[in-house]
Design an enzyme around this catalytic site. Structure first.
Site, PDB file in Angstrom:
ATOM      1  N   HIS A  36      -9.294   4.880  30.744  1.00  0.00           N
ATOM      2  CA  HIS A  36      -7.849   4.989  30.485  1.00  0.00           C
ATOM      3  C   HIS A  36      -7.237   3.609  30.262  1.00  0.00           C
ATOM      4  CE1 HIS A  36      -6.912   9.322  31.130  1.00  0.00           C
ATOM      5  NE2 HIS A  36      -8.117   9.266  31.635  1.00  0.00           N
ATOM      6  N   ASP A 180     -13.156   5.571  21.450  1.00  0.00           N
ATOM      7  CA  ASP A 180     -14.212   6.484  21.009  1.00  0.00           C
ATOM      8  C   ASP A 180     -14.562   6.254  19.545  1.00  0.00           C
ATOM      9  OD1 ASP A 180     -13.764   7.333  23.514  1.00  0.00           O
ATOM     10  OD2 ASP A 180     -12.795   9.213  22.978  1.00  0.00           O
TER      11      ASP A 180
HETATM   12  P1  NG1 Z   1     -12.644  11.529  26.154  1.00  0.00           P
HETATM   13  O1  NG1 Z   1     -13.565  11.217  27.241  1.00  0.00           O
HETATM   14  O2  NG1 Z   1     -13.340  11.694  24.858  1.00  0.00           O
HETATM   15  O3  NG1 Z   1     -11.756  12.655  26.494  1.00  0.00           O
HETATM   16  C1  NG1 Z   1     -10.345  10.104  26.195  1.00  0.00           C
HETATM   17  C2  NG1 Z   1      -9.680   9.342  25.048  1.00  0.00           C
HETATM   18  C3  NG1 Z   1     -10.115   7.868  25.039  1.00  0.00           C
HETATM   19  C4  NG1 Z   1      -9.889   7.246  26.394  1.00  0.00           C
HETATM   20  C5  NG1 Z   1     -10.562   8.120  27.483  1.00  0.00           C
HETATM   21  C6  NG1 Z   1     -10.302   7.632  28.871  1.00  0.00           C
HETATM   22  C7  NG1 Z   1      -9.259  10.473  22.917  1.00  0.00           C
HETATM   23  C8  NG1 Z   1      -9.857  10.863  21.641  1.00  0.00           C
HETATM   24  N1  NG1 Z   1     -10.107   9.890  23.774  1.00  0.00           N
HETATM   25  O4  NG1 Z   1     -11.722  10.191  25.945  1.00  0.00           O
HETATM   26  O5  NG1 Z   1      -9.426   7.171  24.033  1.00  0.00           O
HETATM   27  O6  NG1 Z   1      -8.507   7.069  26.637  1.00  0.00           O
HETATM   28  O7  NG1 Z   1     -10.103   9.475  27.426  1.00  0.00           O
HETATM   29  O8  NG1 Z   1     -10.849   6.367  29.063  1.00  0.00           O
HETATM   30  O9  NG1 Z   1      -8.077  10.691  23.158  1.00  0.00           O
END
Ligand code: NG1
Length: 446
Positions: A36, A180
């Site tokens: 985050h 990501d």
């Molecule tokens: P995931 O683990 O794919 O849900 C999400 C956000 C990242 C990052 C992480 C927490 C999207 C696409 N991905 O990832 O950018 O904030 O949570 O570290 O929103």
């Protein structure tokens, strides 16, 4: 996993009218540390993995995009390509493709909108914190670039595409950052990527070769763009609110012209503070554990409606107020851990890396509030079974953990976690969803 030739054969079966199919791939990722942080413009340290999404694709002349998944659980969908593609309902899988296509149309200033047929397959588990959603966005972008006859790395650079797709994914409704999409496009075999943002920069750090990165799925699914959306967005919203309060404090201390778009601007913007200076400013801006909405409004001189519109949207006020101090503490301490973790990997110091991963999990759980009973149990089982570091990875609340395990202990680790978490804690009788993640290169064409 369906191999490339078999995928092309199935494509011909599925779209007998279409021309020759090409195949592209986008890997999932596992984040080693830095949770985050990306949407605040603060660094992260993920790696791209071998599990991936593959798409066989061919252009169509009628401007229609059709999506079919080899997995029959996904409905076949078709939509019209245009300069303003209408979003489907929350949680609909075609939104990820729509996000990619819409973004490329706008960024490349397209005036004609070709269609394409897509056949999609994956060995990447969905909603397990391994970024299947961003892998789908990036894979669709590669397919569409192919249809547009644009070459990745020449017409559009990997960093540019990562930036476009990070913003594009917000079309789905989540408020994530660019971690990501960046690692999915820029991963390198054997390496993790330390990523900085605004602008995006990637620095490689080798994964220790006498340790394995083991991923354990908690089996708690988190549909980030569906039911769990508000829970995921609570992190970004709390950070925005904290940022507003710090901006107010900074204006009083440094002058009215100070503007903080995101927390990262404290270090990387014109303010250019040191860690200690930033921490001091944060402590003065948010001097107590929690703040009620009324207190925030008074401090900012804004109405509730303004505060909602600018910072926290529909976020519910918890009883006793927003725990902003703890949320901010996670940001400050995790930032330092990511930098130290990069140094530890570059020095080949796996023990230190493990210690940082453990500290990160505690911070995610206690300060950022994104762990769960299951994730805590899985992390405890992992440490008892030989991991030198174990933490939740990804958005949190469910999904997977990432574990650093000495190579010679991997077998015992899998047996230990299977017995204590999957069997005793979860009462799960099937195959344990554990795999050793290999750091691989980023998205490309076959
Ligand atoms: P995931 O683990 O794919 O849900 C999400 C956000 C990242 C990052 C992480 C927490 C999207 C696409 N991905 O990832 O950018 O904030 O949570 O570290 O929103």
């Amino acid at each position: 996993m369906i191999d490339v030739e078999e995928l092309k054969r199935r494509f011909r079966e599925c779209y007998p009218e279409a021309g020759e199919a090409f195949v592209c791939r986008a890997p999932g990722r596992v984040n080693l540390i830095g949770e985050h942080m990306d949407y605040n413009g603060l660094p992260v340290l993920p790696m791209a993995i071998a599990q991936e999404i593959r798409i066989a694709f061919a252009p169509r002349t009628d401007g229609v995009i059709t999506m079919q998944n080899v997995d029959p659980n996904y409905p076949r969908v078709r939509f019209e390509n245009s300069d303003d593609i209408e979003r489907s309902g929350a949680g609909s899988w075609e939104n990820y493709c729509k996000a990619a296509v819409q973004s490329l149309n706008r960024n490349l200033e397209k005036t004609s909108f070709p269609g394409m047929d897509l056949l999609i397959t994956a060995d990447l588990p969905v909603a397990a914190g391994l970024s299947s959603s961003s892998a789908l966005v990036v894979a669709c972008a590669l397919a569409y670039l192919g249809v547009l006859d644009q070459t990745l790395g020449r017409d559009v650079s990997r960093l540019e595409l990562a930036d476009m797709m990070a913003r594009a994914e917000q079309y789905v409704g989540t408020r994530g950052g660019g971690m990501d999409q960046t690692v999915i496009l820029n991963g390198e075999a054997g390496h993790a990527c330390k990523i900085d943002f605004f602008p995006i920069r990637v620095e490689l750090a080798p994964v220790p070769d006498d340790y394995a990165i083991v991923v354990c799925d908690s089996l708690v699914k988190v549909e980030k763009s569906g039911a769990a959306l508000a829970r995921f967005n609570a992190g970004p919203w709390a950070c925005r609110l904290a940022c507003g309060l710090i901006e107010q404090q900074a204006r009083e201390e440094f002058g009215d012209e100070v503007e903080l778009k995101r927390l990262g601007d404290l270090w990387f913007g014109p303010l250019c503070l040191t860690h200690d200076e930033a921490r001091g400013l944060c402590e003065r801006a948010i001097p107590k554990e929690t703040m009620t909405l009324a207190e925030v409004c008074a401090r900012l001189g804004q109405t509730e409606e303004m505060v909602r519109r600018r910072y926290i949207d529909t976020m519910q006020e918890p009883e006793g107020g927003f725990p902003l101090q703890r949320r901010l503490r996670h940001q400050l301490t995790e930032f330092k851990r990511v930098e130290t973790a990069r140094d530890a990997l570059q020095a080949g110091d796996a023990e230190e890396m493990g210690r940082l991963m453990n500290a990160s999990h505690a911070s995610c759980a206690d300060d950022f509030g994104i762990s769960s009973r299951e994730l805590d149990a899985l992390v405890a089982a992992a440490r008892e079974s030989g991991a030198v570091g174990s933490r939740l990875t990804g958005a949190g609340f469910g999904g997977a953990t990432v574990n650093l395990v000495p190579l010679e202990k991997v077998e015992a680790f899998i047996a230990g976690v299977t017995a204590s978490y999957y069997h005793d804690f979860l009462k799960h009788a099937g195959e344990p969803p554990i795999f050793v993640a290999e750091a691989r290169s980023g998205a490309d064409y076959y």
